[in-house]
Design an enzyme around this catalytic site. Structure first.
Site, mmCIF file in Angstrom:
data_model
loop_
_atom_site.group_PDB
_atom_site.id
_atom_site.type_symbol
_atom_site.label_atom_id
_atom_site.label_comp_id
_atom_site.label_asym_id
_atom_site.label_seq_id
_atom_site.Cartn_x
_atom_site.Cartn_y
_atom_site.Cartn_z
ATOM 1 N NE ARG A 49 -1.584 -2.240 2.822
ATOM 2 C CZ ARG A 49 -1.665 -3.504 2.382
ATOM 3 N NH1 ARG A 49 -2.692 -3.880 1.702
ATOM 4 N NH2 ARG A 49 -0.718 -4.376 2.659
ATOM 5 C CB THR A 50 3.413 2.571 2.296
ATOM 6 O OG1 THR A 50 2.686 2.043 3.401
ATOM 7 C CG2 THR A 50 3.953 3.944 2.650
ATOM 8 C CE LYS A 78 27.789 -2.724 -7.100
ATOM 9 N NZ LYS A 78 27.877 -1.623 -8.070
ATOM 10 N NE ARG A 99 7.205 0.775 4.788
ATOM 11 C CZ ARG A 99 5.991 0.215 4.755
ATOM 12 N NH1 ARG A 99 5.858 -1.056 4.452
ATOM 13 N NH2 ARG A 99 4.921 0.923 5.028
ATOM 14 C CG HIS A 127 3.586 3.807 8.687
ATOM 15 N ND1 HIS A 127 3.625 4.631 7.563
ATOM 16 C CD2 HIS A 127 3.227 2.568 8.225
ATOM 17 C CE1 HIS A 127 3.295 3.920 6.503
ATOM 18 N NE2 HIS A 127 3.061 2.670 6.874
HETATM 19 N N1 CP Z 1 -0.114 -0.160 5.992
HETATM 20 C C1 CP Z 1 1.064 -0.379 5.350
HETATM 21 O O1 CP Z 1 2.088 0.248 5.653
HETATM 22 O O2 CP Z 1 0.998 -1.317 4.362
HETATM 23 P P1 CP Z 1 2.232 -1.759 3.454
HETATM 24 O O3 CP Z 1 3.256 -2.389 4.379
HETATM 25 O O4 CP Z 1 1.657 -2.704 2.451
HETATM 26 O O5 CP Z 1 2.795 -0.523 2.835
#
Ligand code: CP
Length: 306
Positions: A49-50, A78, A99, A127
């Site tokens: 999703r993110t 590397k 991320r 998050h």
């Molecule tokens: N909610 C969420 O962060 O989903 P993903 O890990 O799929 O991005």
């Protein structure tokens, strides 16, 4: 230039401004404002999703996107450092969405970047874009963001969505109920943050004890990848499972949310109930992520935002 690293960095007004702007994006305003700007979307940890909603948001806003969805085929293999990687990306793009599995990685990246950083999740820490879409969904469904009784269920120790959401909700005068087995309780630093803001919170060990008395039930998955041993995970993996039959006596206005992915914690029969809002919640991610991108790059001038 504005970074989005942690909810701690934001005021109530800054959060509210993102929600207002997200609404405008949902209404179809502010088209093509990225005007070919380049956004890096770099994920050192799995995501559906993110990453894809950020990518979709950039495309819909008229921007260009460069991506890696895993560090496997990058020069990190590397031995290149995160710091050097960021120093390259800020020359190739106007904004970095990242991320990373390590707590604090996004903050570290922001100290080494000449372009804004949006934290798309760092370890079990924060998050923020998930929190914006959670708040946006609560506001949209409950028509308010204050005076609500909100249960947050599951892996509160490792679940970064629960940490940033609890901090944000504390700015809007809500009562929080944390539901988890004792060894997955909300960390003390989050509880201290809530205490400093006089937020009413309590802890219980079962959904049954609270389900009929809340406005929002925020379910989360156990973070298998963050457990120190598989044995520890196996012991608790079926601890909380929500089924349709659990919803017989709930408040009429209850909404069930989940950041997704779900594993077993919400049975599929809940999907058909009017309370299930987790797929709409994921859709709202597009609007809030557009608002974050536009704010990071200062793309909405005062008169456009009125
Ligand atoms: N909610 C969420 O962060 O989903 P993903 O890990 O799929 O991005």
């Amino acid at each position: 230039m504005k970074n989005f690293i942690s909810i701690r960095d934001l005021s109530k007004k800054e959060i509210s401004d993102i929600l207002v702007l997200a609404r405008e994006f949902e209404e179809g305003k502010h088209k093509d404002i990225l005007n070919n700007k380049v956004v890096s979307c770099v994920f050192f940890e799995n995501s559906t999703r993110t990453r894809l909603s950020f990518e979709s948001a950039v495309n819909q806003m008229g921007g260009k996107i460069i991506v890696f969805a895993s560090s496997d085929n990058t020069s990190i293999q590397k031995g290149e450092t995160l710091c050097d990687t960021i120093k390259m990306l800020d020359k190739y793009s106007d904004l970095i969405i990242m991320r990373h599995p390590n707590d604090g990685a996004a903050r570290w990246a922001s100290h080494n970047s000449n372009v804004p950083i949006i934290n798309a999740g760092d370890g079990s820490n924060q998050h923020p874009s998930q929190t914006f879409l959670d708040l946006y969904t609560i506001l949209k469904e409950q028509k308010k963001l204050t005076g609500l009784k909100i249960a947050i269920v599951g892996d509160l120790k490792y679940g970064r969505t629960t940490h940033s959401l609890s901090m944000a909700l504390s700015m809007f005068d809500n009562e929080l109920l944390f539901v988890s087995p004792k060894f997955l309780n909300m960390p003390d630093y989050v509880k201290s943050y809530l205490n400093e803001r006089n937020t009413k919170w309590s802890e219980v060990d079962s959904i049954d004890k609270i389900i009929n008395d809340v406005d929002v039930l925020y379910m989360t998955r156990l973070q298998k990848e963050r457990f120190s041993s598989l044995d520890e995970f196996e012991k608790v993996k079926n601890y909380f499972i929500l089924r349709k039959s659990d919803l017989n006596n709930v408040r009429d206005n209850l909404i069930v949310l989940h950041p997704l992915p779900r594993v077993d914690e919400i049975h599929k029969d809940v999907d058909e109930t009017k309370y299930a809002k987790y797929f709409e919640q994921a859709q709202n991610g597009i609007y809030v992520r557009k608002a974050m991108i536009a704010t990071s790059l200062n793309l909405i001038k005062g008169d456009q935002n009125e």
